[in-house]
Design a protein around this motif. Structure first.
Motif, short mmCIF file in Angstrom:
data_model
loop_
_atom_site.label_atom_id
_atom_site.label_comp_id
_atom_site.label_asym_id
_atom_site.label_seq_id
_atom_site.Cartn_x
_atom_site.Cartn_y
_atom_site.Cartn_z
N TRP A 1 0.86 -1.18 0.00
CA TRP A 1 0.00 0.00 0.00
C TRP A 1 0.89 1.23 0.00
O TRP A 1 1.83 1.32 0.78
CB TRP A 1 -0.87 -0.03 1.25
N THR A 2 0.60 2.18 -0.86
CA THR A 2 1.52 3.30 -1.04
C THR A 2 1.13 4.53 -0.22
O THR A 2 1.76 5.56 -0.34
CB THR A 2 1.56 3.70 -2.53
N GLN A 3 0.12 4.40 0.62
CA GLN A 3 -0.30 5.53 1.43
C GLN A 3 0.44 5.53 2.78
O GLN A 3 0.74 4.47 3.32
CB GLN A 3 -1.81 5.48 1.71
N GLU A 4 0.70 6.70 3.29
CA GLU A 4 1.23 6.82 4.64
C GLU A 4 0.06 7.03 5.58
O GLU A 4 -0.79 7.88 5.34
CB GLU A 4 2.19 8.01 4.70
N THR B 1 -4.75 9.72 5.63
CA THR B 1 -3.62 9.16 4.89
C THR B 1 -3.10 10.21 3.92
O THR B 1 -3.80 11.15 3.56
CB THR B 1 -4.00 7.90 4.09
N SER B 2 -1.87 10.02 3.49
CA SER B 2 -1.31 10.86 2.44
C SER B 2 -0.40 9.99 1.60
O SER B 2 0.07 8.95 2.07
CB SER B 2 -0.52 12.03 3.04
N PRO B 3 -0.13 10.38 0.36
CA PRO B 3 0.78 9.58 -0.47
C PRO B 3 2.14 9.47 0.21
O PRO B 3 2.66 10.46 0.72
CB PRO B 3 0.87 10.36 -1.77
N SER B 4 2.69 8.28 0.25
CA SER B 4 3.97 8.07 0.92
C SER B 4 5.10 8.60 0.04
O SER B 4 5.10 8.42 -1.17
CB SER B 4 4.20 6.59 1.19
N HIS B 5 6.07 9.24 0.69
CA HIS B 5 7.24 9.73 -0.04
C HIS B 5 8.38 8.72 0.04
O HIS B 5 9.46 8.96 -0.49
CB HIS B 5 7.68 11.08 0.52
#
Length: 100
Positions: free
Chosen positions: A63-66, A81-85
């Motif tokens: 999963w690519t969300q933070e 959640t936010s997009p993961s860096h």
């Protein structure tokens, strides 16, 4: 939410996203997130948050969300959640969790 590869209250963390179980990247997960997961599973408090494959490699997608829980949410999907860096979200970095 579920923990796989351990017991009911320990294992690699997976979240249901659009009818697909996905692994959660260790870089995008912290103690407050762990508190919400353990509470949601009725497993008490988190004892240990383990990265680096503690319960074996998952075969779920990453999963690519933070996840950014405050720690008081009743369910993980209520957390913002936010997009993961982080770009190192391979299966060597899936999160393992041990609840009390």
């Amino acid at each position: 939410v579920r923990l796989v590869g351990g017991s009911r209250c320990s294992g690699s963390l997976e979240i249901l996203d659009n009818q697909t179980w996905v692994s959660v990247c260790a870089a995008a997960f912290d103690q407050q997130d762990a508190e919400v997961v353990c509470r949601e599973l009725d497993c008490g408090a988190p004892v240990q948050v383990l990265g680096e494959d503690a319960f074996g490699k998952g075969d779920a997608q990453m999963w690519t969300q933070e996840i950014q829980c405050r720690g008081n949410e009743s369910q993980i999907h209520l957390c913002p959640t936010s997009p993961s860096h982080e770009n190192n979200c391979s299966h060597d970095h899936n999160i393992g969790l041990v609840c009390s």
